[in-house]
Design an enzyme around this catalytic site. Structure first.
Site, mmCIF file in Angstrom:
data_model
loop_
_atom_site.group_PDB
_atom_site.id
_atom_site.type_symbol
_atom_site.label_atom_id
_atom_site.label_comp_id
_atom_site.label_asym_id
_atom_site.label_seq_id
_atom_site.Cartn_x
_atom_site.Cartn_y
_atom_site.Cartn_z
ATOM 1 N N ASP A 375 0.830 -1.203 0.000
ATOM 2 C CA ASP A 375 0.000 0.000 0.000
ATOM 3 C C ASP A 375 0.868 1.257 0.000
ATOM 4 O OD1 ASP A 375 -2.332 1.486 0.149
ATOM 5 O OD2 ASP A 375 -3.081 0.521 1.964
ATOM 6 N N ASP A 445 -10.801 2.298 -3.448
ATOM 7 C CA ASP A 445 -11.342 2.069 -2.111
ATOM 8 C C ASP A 445 -12.863 2.148 -2.125
ATOM 9 O OD1 ASP A 445 -8.960 1.647 -0.927
ATOM 10 O OD2 ASP A 445 -8.817 3.587 0.092
HETATM 11 C C1 DGJ Z 1 -5.856 1.936 1.974
HETATM 12 C C2 DGJ Z 1 -6.247 0.765 1.129
HETATM 13 O O1 DGJ Z 1 -6.717 1.201 -0.124
HETATM 14 C C3 DGJ Z 1 -7.251 -0.083 1.867
HETATM 15 O O2 DGJ Z 1 -7.698 -1.143 1.066
HETATM 16 C C4 DGJ Z 1 -6.644 -0.577 3.147
HETATM 17 O O3 DGJ Z 1 -5.584 -1.455 2.846
HETATM 18 C C5 DGJ Z 1 -6.136 0.587 3.974
HETATM 19 N N1 DGJ Z 1 -5.296 1.464 3.227
HETATM 20 C C6 DGJ Z 1 -5.386 0.088 5.195
HETATM 21 O O4 DGJ Z 1 -4.833 1.108 5.919
#
Ligand code: DGJ
Length: 623
Positions: A375, A445
């Site tokens: 991430d 997201d």
């Molecule tokens: C952002 C990501 O896009 C989410 O799917 C998740 O992994 C969160 N970060 C976790 O902090």
């Protein structure tokens, strides 16, 4: 560009050309030499004949003994036919709304799409499509298109001048960018891949998709199928522990999920997003015996185990930051601006790279981990590096990306059994550069399936369905919609399938339905992940979206059809399929109907859906 004596003019002359045939694709290399200074520029044209694409990059070489300062290091300049007016199509948006398609008539002057955020960015994606004044559709018309293989600051400039010339330049952004080319050194730009088709945006996308499957994606998994995964983020967030992950894993295994991924929260002191990033040891409060019991439990259920990391980041509240406050980008006299309470580590530093490699090697060597969700949750702000060598201060942007790629290359080499996912608050790092190191992209997201259909249309302009990861969820705080389980599954089945819902709340009926969808997905997965994609209907133009996938030999096809909302009674439409063998006979699975490829493509199949957020899946096989 500037030479050591202050001259800021470059005069390049043709020196020689060579055709290299020992690589994966034939390559023309034209070498230019400066008339006066010891500077050579190699222009590389790699020809992907089967994919009908040209990959272009440049190498600048300093053959003298004094440094040269590079200031603009673009990868290519593409020229379009003279005296035409063009329409430019781009992909952009924001967090939770990535890959929106926008179109503009190419104006006199310059149209710039770019990222200056340090990452590829959700706001604009390094892809372009151009057609003659809006005359191209999905299936017809001349389209020029291209994509940059780069994950840092980039720019694509579309310019039309008063002499009727239209050009597209692209590469590393020249914003705050210089590079000191010392004696004997060379600098290689990222690749800019481009192509032309007379058969519309659909064909342009398919050429790029095939190239990604055949050339770009990690070779170890390019021709194997990606597993159905479960991710616990939206259910447990930071509150992970053995019990709640094991409970979710039992349910996931019962559905036929093949890979269980634990997201954020398992390390350091990470109870929310204010602390812990940088401290990559297992939180013993949550996992007293470490991760192994959970991994073994997940394995005993017949699933592989995957984990989340965010190695480019540090929280101020962490041991790492207490020990190394100088490892981040900062200017001593400026604030260290936080975003999501975190700061960006300087990946250009050798010690930072060594730290990341060391904790990642330890994590991957000591645990049976098969998948890493990597991430990256913020843009850069103050890009300072006080310890940078004189004249190299502005190299941080590029050095970060080089450091990232170097780390990925080493991790893939040392841990060939591990797959990676590129995530950046959703689709903030989706590009051909990172795709060399990852199996998939977390597209957004925003997991709302209707929004996802729109994003997927944009995403698939440039990127292969196989690399699109989306989970079936049950909370849609972005839109407050309540789509059926079928609609949610069908939407997520358009790429690599994941599940992210709270399975403990699903009743027996829902579990049974989900089990069936996953079984269906496993049957159609080779066609979705490795077939050709045809976008048959777009929500941008009406109430329907339809995506058709055709196997390489055209013996099978899968169509996923979606209706936003019925109007004035029943919603019926004829959907004309594409890419089939005209003389072959196809049977619709589960029905008696047999139709020729020609009939399916000329007249189509009639689809009837009624209500809001309805969907259906057709699977046709050649007799
Ligand atoms: C952002 C990501 O896009 C989410 O799917 C998740 O992994 C969160 N970060 C976790 O902090």
């Amino acid at each position: 560009m500037a030479f050591a004596d202050g001259v800021r003019s470059v005069v390049l002359r043709y020196a020689k050309a060579a055709i290299l045939t020992d690589g994966e694709a034939p390559e023309l290399v034209i070498t230019l030499a400066d008339e006066h200074y010891p500077l050579l520029v190699d222009l590389h044209y790699r020809l992907w004949r089967e994919h009908d694409l040209i990959e272009r990059f440049a190498v600048m070489r300093n053959t003298g003994d004094a440094p040269i300062r590079l200031e603009q290091t673009l990868s290519a300049l593409w020229h379009l036919p003279l005296d035409e007016t063009y329409r430019l199509r781009t992909l952009g948006g924001r967090w939770g709304g990535e890959f929106q398609i926008s179109e503009v008539s190419v104006p006199l002057g310059k149209q710039i799409i770019e990222s200056r955020r340090g990452i590829t960015s959700a706001h604009a994606n390094p892809w372009f499509g151009i057609d003659r004044n809006g005359s191209a559709s999905e299936t017809h018309g001349d389209v020029w298109f291209g994509a940059l293989a780069y994950s840092g600051n980039w720019k694509i400039v579309v310019e039309r001048n008063a002499y009727g010339q239209t050009m597209v330049a692209g590469g590393i952004h020249d914003f705050d960018h210089t590079w000191k080319l010392d004696a004997g050194e060379s600098f290689t730009t990222p690749s800019f891949v481009a192509g032309f088709t007379a058969e519309g945006y659909g064909d342009a996308s398919r050429l790029l998709h095939r190239y990604q499957l055949d050339v770009v994606m990690p070779r170890s998994t390019a021709s194997t199928l990606l597993p159905v995964l479960y991710n616990s983020w939206y259910v447990t967030e930071f509150d992970v522990n053995f019990e709640n992950q094991a409970a979710a894993a039992r349910k996931a295994a019962d559905l036929g999920v093949e890979l269980f991924v634990m997201d954020d929260g398992w390390f350091g002191v990470r109870d929310d997003d204010t602390s812990g990033l940088g401290d990559w040891s297992v939180d013993k409060r949550k996992f007293p015996a470490g991760l192994t019991p959970l991994i073994e439990y997940v394995n005993s259920l017949g699933m592989e185990f995957g984990i989340w990391v965010e190695p480019e980041m540090v929280n101020v509240q962490s041991d790492l930051y207490a020990r190394h406050p100088d490892w981040i980008y900062y200017f001593p006299t400026r604030p260290r601006s936080e975003s999501r309470n975190q700061l960006v580590l300087n990946f250009g530093r050798a010690d930072v790279q060594a730290f990341v490699l060391s904790f990642m090697h330890e994590l991957l060597s000591n645990h049976k981990i098969r998948f890493v969700k990597w991430d990256m949750n913020r843009s850069f702000s103050e890009p300072g590096y006080p310890d940078a060598e004189d004249g190299r201060e502005r190299e941080v942007w590029v050095r970060h990306v080089q450091g990232l790629y170097r780390i990925f290359a080493e991790l893939r080499e040392v841990h060939p059994q591990v797959m990676f996912e590129s995530c950046s608050s959703g689709g903030g790092r989706v590009d051909l550069g990172i795709l060399r190191y990852v199996e998939d992209f977390w597209m957004s997201d925003n997991v709302d399936p209707l929004d996802n259909l729109l994003m997927y249309e944009g995403y698939s302009m440039a990127y292969a369905p196989k690399a699109k990861m989306m989970w079936v969820n049950d909370a849609f705080h972005w839109t407050n919609r309540s789509p059926s389980l079928t609609f949610r599954f069908h939407q997520a089945m358009t790429g690599a399938l994941g599940v992210g819902a709270n399975l403990l709340r699903w009743n027996a009926e829902e579990m049974a339905e989900a089990r069936e969808h996953i079984a269906t997905y496993k049957r159609i997965r080779p066609i979705v992940q490795h077939g050709r994609l045809y976008r048959l209907a777009s929500l941008r133009q009406g109430d329907w979206a339809a995506f058709q996938y055709v196997s390489a030999d055209a013996t099978e096809t899968v169509v996923l059809v979606f209706l936003h909302a019925s109007r004035y009674g029943a919603s019926r439409r004829w959907l004309r399929l594409q890419g089939l063998a005209p003389d072959a006979q196809y049977r619709i699975e589960g029905a008696e109907t047999v139709l020729s490829g020609a009939a399916l493509m000329a007249r189509g199949v009639q689809i009837e859906l009624r209500g809001d957020l309805q969907s259906t899946l057709l699977h046709l096989k050649r007799l």
